[in-house]
Design an enzyme around this catalytic site. Structure first.
Site, short mmCIF file in Angstrom:
data_model
loop_
_atom_site.label_atom_id
_atom_site.label_comp_id
_atom_site.label_asym_id
_atom_site.label_seq_id
_atom_site.Cartn_x
_atom_site.Cartn_y
_atom_site.Cartn_z
N LYS A 52 0.44 0.72 25.32
CA LYS A 52 -0.56 2.05 23.69
C LYS A 52 -1.68 1.53 24.08
O LYS A 52 -2.42 2.24 23.34
CB LYS A 52 0.74 1.03 22.56
CG LYS A 52 2.06 1.13 23.11
CD LYS A 52 2.80 0.68 22.22
CE LYS A 52 4.83 1.01 22.33
NZ LYS A 52 5.80 0.72 21.53
N GLN A 96 6.12 -4.77 17.81
CA GLN A 96 6.84 -4.62 19.23
C GLN A 96 8.40 -5.03 19.03
O GLN A 96 8.22 -5.96 18.71
CB GLN A 96 6.28 -4.82 20.62
CG GLN A 96 6.54 -4.28 22.08
CD GLN A 96 6.59 -2.64 22.03
OE1 GLN A 96 6.15 -1.62 21.16
NE2 GLN A 96 7.58 -2.16 22.75
N ASP A 119 5.57 4.01 13.73
CA ASP A 119 7.10 3.83 15.07
C ASP A 119 8.02 4.66 13.88
O ASP A 119 9.11 4.65 14.25
CB ASP A 119 7.41 2.42 14.55
CG ASP A 119 7.53 2.35 15.93
OD1 ASP A 119 7.26 2.83 17.67
OD2 ASP A 119 7.34 0.88 16.12
N1 L34 Z 1 8.25 -1.25 17.94
N2 L34 Z 1 9.69 -1.47 19.84
C1 L34 Z 1 8.36 -0.53 18.48
N3 L34 Z 1 8.50 0.75 18.75
C2 L34 Z 1 8.84 0.90 20.56
O1 L34 Z 1 8.47 2.95 20.54
C3 L34 Z 1 9.40 0.68 21.28
N4 L34 Z 1 10.19 1.18 22.11
C4 L34 Z 1 10.86 1.23 23.19
C5 L34 Z 1 11.12 -1.05 22.89
N5 L34 Z 1 10.47 -1.57 22.14
C6 L34 Z 1 9.75 -0.92 20.82
C7 L34 Z 1 8.81 1.27 22.97
O2 L34 Z 1 7.24 1.60 23.32
C8 L34 Z 1 10.79 1.23 24.25
N6 L34 Z 1 8.97 2.19 24.35
C9 L34 Z 1 8.98 2.11 25.72
C10 L34 Z 1 7.04 2.34 25.79
C11 L34 Z 1 6.96 2.79 27.05
C12 L34 Z 1 7.74 2.68 28.34
C13 L34 Z 1 9.08 2.53 28.58
C14 L34 Z 1 9.67 1.95 27.36
C15 L34 Z 1 7.26 3.29 29.58
O3 L34 Z 1 6.02 3.43 29.46
N7 L34 Z 1 7.84 3.41 30.49
C16 L34 Z 1 6.90 3.69 31.88
C17 L34 Z 1 7.62 3.03 32.77
C18 L34 Z 1 6.52 1.24 32.14
C19 L34 Z 1 6.88 0.43 33.55
O4 L34 Z 1 6.13 0.30 34.46
O5 L34 Z 1 8.10 -0.89 33.37
C20 L34 Z 1 7.68 5.15 32.63
O6 L34 Z 1 7.60 5.63 33.09
O7 L34 Z 1 9.13 5.31 32.23
#
Ligand code: L34
Length: 288
Positions: A52, A96, A119
């Site tokens: 982020k 988060q 959020d």
């Molecule tokens: N307050 N908490 C708050 N707001 C959110 O919007 C989140 N979320 C979830 C968990 N807790 C939170 C996220 O940001 C899940 N989440 C999230 C954000 C980004 C990615 C996955 C979940 C992401 O970038 N995923 C990548 C892979 C990342 C890796 O290598 O682990 C993808 O390609 O799916």
């Protein structure tokens, strides 16, 4: 089968946001500023929050990361939130999730100024969303709507099955898709751990959104030919053959489901990157 590419779509959205920021800067308007609070050192949470912050840099936002230790008290966290609520430089911020067990999540989310709640988790904003009033939509459901729109996937009159009733994905997703809106007007069934005959329900679905956090839960025998699949799950599964010691698993058994699907999101590279892009979008809105 067509892959729904969240990575490419998120990059396009970030490009659009970067242009809007550039525009603001040329006009002498404020640069959007997002802050994120991270409590503890959960590996996945650290990855997401770092992504982020990096995404902020990419679009020209200012960002602040507030990194607190695992043993932070609820009182200390509420104090940090109060500082961000009052700071005129901060347009929006997030805490988060998940939080350590000793901290009451509901109390924390309710302490965030709804006008800075990018959020969209504060009860005021959940209420506004439910009543179709302008507000910050939670980033993951918002990202899924955006994917459905940009891939021209018809939702009106379709049977949509949402699996999982979490406050941050399943519940808001079911509400949004049932509304009179673009990527809406669907007939939505919200299913969960007490649902009976889930397979029969899924076999009726034109679109399935899976958000329960159980690796490879949805299998090919549970879906009909031509179904659209949105996989929200992202679980780290131990894997000794990988450098990092784990692999990322979605809630969908990609191997069997992709053979029947017309469209499907991969994990990684599907919904995850969209969550980050839509958080930026909300922050831009907060600044405007
Ligand atoms: N307050 N908490 C708050 N707001 C959110 O919007 C989140 N979320 C979830 C968990 N807790 C939170 C996220 O940001 C899940 N989440 C999230 C954000 C980004 C990615 C996955 C979940 C992401 O970038 N995923 C990548 C892979 C990342 C890796 O290598 O682990 C993808 O390609 O799916």
């Amino acid at each position: 089968m067509q892959l729904i590419d969240g990575k490419v779509t998120a990059a396009q959205i970030k490009e659009e946001i970067a242009k809007a920021v550039q525009n603001r800067k040329e006009k002498g308007l404020k640069t959007p500023h997002l802050a994120a609070i991270l409590v503890g050192s959960d590996g996945a949470s650290m990855t997401y929050v770092n992504s982020k912050v990096k995404a902020c840099e990419k679009v020209g936002f200012n960002s602040t990361l507030i990194d607190l230790p695992e043993d932070t008290t609820e009182e200390q966290l509420l104090h940090e939130i109060e500082l961000l609520n009052k700071d005129p430089e901060i347009d929006g911020f997030i805490v988060q999730l998940p939080l350590p067990d000793a901290i009451n999540e509901q109390k924390v989310l309710m302490a965030i100024n709804p006008d800075k709640d990018v959020d969209g988790f504060h009860p005021t904003n959940v209420g506004k969303m439910t009543l179709e009033l302008p507000t910050f939509l939670p980033a993951t459901p918002f990202g899924i709507l955006e994917l459905l729109e940009r891939y021209h996937i018809e939702t009106s009159g379709k049977n949509v099955v949402v699996i999982g009733r979490s406050h941050i994905v399943g519940r808001p997703m079911s509400i949004l898709l049932s509304q009179k809106r673009k990527a809406g007007n669907a007939t939505v069934t919200l299913t969960h751990s007490r649902t009976k005959n889930l397979k029969d329900i899924c076999l009726q679905a034109d679109i399935i959104i899976v958000a329960l956090g159980i690796p490879e839960f949805l299998t090919g025998d549970m879906v009909k030919e031509g179904v659209v699949i949105i996989d929200v799950g992202i679980t780290r599964v131990s894997d000794a053959t990988k450098k990092r010691g784990y692999r990322l698993a979605g809630d969908v058994d990609f191997e069997t489901v992709s053979k029947k699907a017309s469209y499907i999101t991969p994990v990684p590279g599907g919904v995850g990157p969209m969550t980050i892009a839509m958080l930026l979008k909300n922050t831009l809105l907060a600044c405007q």
